[in-house]
Design a protein around this motif. Structure first.
Motif, PDB file in Angstrom:
ATOM      1  N   ALA A  99      38.517  72.045 -28.044  1.00  0.00           N
ATOM      2  CA  ALA A  99      37.279  71.357 -27.652  1.00  0.00           C
ATOM      3  C   ALA A  99      36.566  72.146 -26.554  1.00  0.00           C
ATOM      4  O   ALA A  99      37.211  72.790 -25.721  1.00  0.00           O
ATOM      5  N   PRO A 100      35.249  72.097 -26.516  1.00  0.00           N
ATOM      6  CA  PRO A 100      34.521  72.784 -25.440  1.00  0.00           C
ATOM      7  C   PRO A 100      34.929  72.229 -24.076  1.00  0.00           C
ATOM      8  O   PRO A 100      35.261  71.044 -23.943  1.00  0.00           O
ATOM      9  N   LEU A 101      34.902  73.091 -23.081  1.00  0.00           N
ATOM     10  CA  LEU A 101      35.220  72.640 -21.733  1.00  0.00           C
ATOM     11  C   LEU A 101      34.113  71.722 -21.220  1.00  0.00           C
ATOM     12  O   LEU A 101      32.928  72.012 -21.418  1.00  0.00           O
ATOM     13  N   PRO A 102      34.473  70.623 -20.565  1.00  0.00           N
ATOM     14  CA  PRO A 102      33.448  69.751 -19.988  1.00  0.00           C
ATOM     15  C   PRO A 102      32.607  70.509 -18.969  1.00  0.00           C
ATOM     16  O   PRO A 102      33.125  71.342 -18.219  1.00  0.00           O
ATOM     17  N   ALA A 103      31.332  70.226 -18.952  1.00  0.00           N
ATOM     18  CA  ALA A 103      30.421  70.946 -18.059  1.00  0.00           C
ATOM     19  C   ALA A 103      30.447  70.394 -16.638  1.00  0.00           C
ATOM     20  O   ALA A 103      30.116  71.112 -15.691  1.00  0.00           O
ATOM     21  N   ARG A 104      30.867  69.144 -16.479  1.00  0.00           N
ATOM     22  CA  ARG A 104      30.811  68.504 -15.162  1.00  0.00           C
ATOM     23  C   ARG A 104      32.190  68.061 -14.732  1.00  0.00           C
ATOM     24  O   ARG A 104      32.983  67.581 -15.546  1.00  0.00           O
ATOM     25  N   VAL A 105      32.482  68.236 -13.450  1.00  0.00           N
ATOM     26  CA  VAL A 105      33.750  67.780 -12.885  1.00  0.00           C
ATOM     27  C   VAL A 105      33.548  66.366 -12.350  1.00  0.00           C
ATOM     28  O   VAL A 105      32.728  66.150 -11.456  1.00  0.00           O
ATOM     29  N   PRO A 106      34.273  65.386 -12.863  1.00  0.00           N
ATOM     30  CA  PRO A 106      34.088  64.007 -12.396  1.00  0.00           C
ATOM     31  C   PRO A 106      34.476  63.830 -10.930  1.00  0.00           C
ATOM     32  O   PRO A 106      35.355  64.526 -10.420  1.00  0.00           O
ATOM     33  N   GLU A 107      33.829  62.908 -10.290  1.00  0.00           N
ATOM     34  CA  GLU A 107      34.161  62.581  -8.906  1.00  0.00           C
ATOM     35  C   GLU A 107      35.605  62.101  -8.829  1.00  0.00           C
ATOM     36  O   GLU A 107      36.091  61.392  -9.707  1.00  0.00           O
ATOM     37  N   GLY A 108      36.299  62.500  -7.768  1.00  0.00           N
ATOM     38  CA  GLY A 108      37.684  62.090  -7.576  1.00  0.00           C
ATOM     39  C   GLY A 108      38.704  63.053  -8.153  1.00  0.00           C
ATOM     40  O   GLY A 108      39.909  62.843  -8.035  1.00  0.00           O
ATOM     41  N   THR A 109      38.234  64.143  -8.769  1.00  0.00           N
ATOM     42  CA  THR A 109      39.147  65.130  -9.354  1.00  0.00           C
ATOM     43  C   THR A 109      39.805  65.950  -8.248  1.00  0.00           C
ATOM     44  O   THR A 109      39.182  66.295  -7.243  1.00  0.00           O
ATOM     45  N   LYS A 110      41.067  66.309  -8.479  1.00  0.00           N
ATOM     46  CA  LYS A 110      41.819  67.097  -7.498  1.00  0.00           C
ATOM     47  C   LYS A 110      42.664  68.134  -8.223  1.00  0.00           C
ATOM     48  O   LYS A 110      43.247  67.862  -9.268  1.00  0.00           O
ATOM     49  N   LEU A 111      42.726  69.337  -7.659  1.00  0.00           N
ATOM     50  CA  LEU A 111      43.621  70.383  -8.147  1.00  0.00           C
ATOM     51  C   LEU A 111      44.564  70.812  -7.031  1.00  0.00           C
ATOM     52  O   LEU A 111      44.146  70.920  -5.873  1.00  0.00           O
ATOM     53  N   ILE A 112      45.809  71.073  -7.394  1.00  0.00           N
ATOM     54  CA  ILE A 112      46.760  71.685  -6.464  1.00  0.00           C
ATOM     55  C   ILE A 112      46.885  73.146  -6.882  1.00  0.00           C
ATOM     56  O   ILE A 112      47.279  73.455  -8.006  1.00  0.00           O
ATOM     57  N   VAL A 113      46.526  74.034  -5.966  1.00  0.00           N
ATOM     58  CA  VAL A 113      46.404  75.458  -6.301  1.00  0.00           C
ATOM     59  C   VAL A 113      47.349  76.291  -5.447  1.00  0.00           C
ATOM     60  O   VAL A 113      47.346  76.198  -4.211  1.00  0.00           O
ATOM     61  N   GLY A 114      48.150  77.131  -6.106  1.00  0.00           N
ATOM     62  CA  GLY A 114      49.014  78.066  -5.394  1.00  0.00           C
ATOM     63  C   GLY A 114      48.414  79.463  -5.448  1.00  0.00           C
ATOM     64  O   GLY A 114      48.765  80.262  -6.313  1.00  0.00           O
TER      65      GLY A 114
END
Length: 359
Positions: free
Chosen positions: A45-60
């Motif tokens: 599926a195509p990647l969503p164009a918008r990041v929803p509010e409340g999204t979080k990533l843990i990045v190393g």
């Protein structure tokens, strides 16, 4: 009888009500799981164009964290980032398994080993170095008193070997280039962390070890008078990647956020190259505690980053690495292309080109 049966009926009704309530509560997670499955993002599926509010990533990705801070971009994300102070394949894979990480920064080996051990992962960004032979990540450290002038001289030598890490795959490539096999040398398994390899060379625990970063400069300076040397291996050793668990990409919000992070990651790489003095002072000196001279050496050694918009050559090289490791370990040969999520292929390059264009 009626006075006795009424309380019993009340108790039975109460019991049935409790059972019904518990059954309803127990079924809630299953319903939630079903909703999640229904809303999962398909792999094609195509990647969503918008990041929803409340999204979080843990990045190393500690190095890029500093680059983003120095460039002023670290607070510009549309989502929350929690930075994990870890790097390298073993730590990243462990964090993935513990559900404690969303994005990891590694070389090309961890994605292979993760897949072999039952952890499905995908690469979402790739970075190389321009002129990689003259800007290698590693050189071969030669122990004092050991004579190795060419790769052919590796025969019968004790060589530091770290399976599951980039240095391990590099040594297998080096042996192949030299026309040797592991039966022609003694591979000594050692983790390639910190200055372990430098110490092993100095202590004659091994004759040869791939060393990188400032260890190359320091090893020659400290042990050169005793005969410690380094030689180039002449092999491309520069691929670096961002990778994630395949399950993370099923979350539409995180999939979109990862796309935003990939773009920032690419811009950070370009910023570091274009601001060497700020990078030396802000990262190598203040963050890593190195001298300005060490920092300048590392900047010169790294050269210019190359973030390809087409991963065809990257994947082809990765396939060679897969086959090399499979032959060594007895694991099945993977299709390297399956390790990549091609939806992210052009994101890094387009972000860098936009910066170059002044947009």
């Amino acid at each position: 009888m009626s006075s006795d049966s009424s309380p019993r009926r009340t108790i039975r009704r109460s019991a049935l009500l409790v059972v019904a309530l518990l059954t309803g509560l127990t079924s809630l997670p299953a319903c939630a799981g079903a909703d999640k499955t229904a809303s999962a993002l398909a792999a094609d599926a195509p990647l969503p164009a918008r990041v929803p509010e409340g999204t979080k990533l843990i990045v190393g990705d500690p190095v890029v964290k500093v680059a983003l801070a120095l460039s002023g971009e670290i607070d510009k994300f549309s989502f929350e980032i929690e930075w994990a102070n870890l790097s390298g394949g073993p730590q990243t894979t462990e964090a993935f398994r513990a559900d404690a990480l969303d994005v990891g920064a590694v070389a090309e080996i961890p994605s292979i080993h993760a897949t072999w051990t039952g952890l499905p992962v995908k690469i979402v960004a790739s970075k190389l170095r321009k002129d990689p032979i003259n800007h290698p990540t590693y050189e071969l450290g030669i122990a004092p008193g050991v004579s190795v002038k060419t790769l052919a001289d590796l025969r019968n030598k004790k060589i530091a070997y770290s399976p599951g890490q980039a240095q391990g795959a590099l040594m297998l490539r080096v042996l192949k280039k030299a026309g040797l096999t592991k039966n022609d040398v003694t591979l000594v398994e050692l983790p390639s962390t910190g200055d372990v390899y430098v110490t092993a060379l100095a202590g004659k625990q091994v004759d040869v070890a791939p060393i990188g970063g400032v260890n190359v400069k320091r090893y020659s300076a400290k042990y050169g008078r005793d005969g410690g040397t380094t030689i180039p291996h002449g092999i491309r050793d520069d691929p670096s990647h961002l990778y994630v668990r395949t399950s993370t990409l099923e979350d539409p919000a995180k999939a979109a956020a990862i796309g935003e992070y990939v773009r920032a990651w690419a811009r950070a790489a370009r910023w570091v190259y274009e601001h060497p003095e700020e990078w030396i002072e802000g990262y190598y000196v203040k963050d890593q505690g190195l001298t300005p001279e060490d920092g300048r050496y590392l900047v010169d050694q790294a050269g210019e980053p190359d973030i390809p918009a087409d991963w065809s050559e990257v994947i082809a090289r990765h396939q060679e690495t897969v086959e090399l490791l499979a032959a060594e370990t007895g694991n099945p040969v993977l299709n390297a292309k399956d390790l990549y999520d091609l939806r992210y292929e052009s994101l890094g390059a387009s972000a860098v080109n936009t910066v170059k264009g002044g947009a």
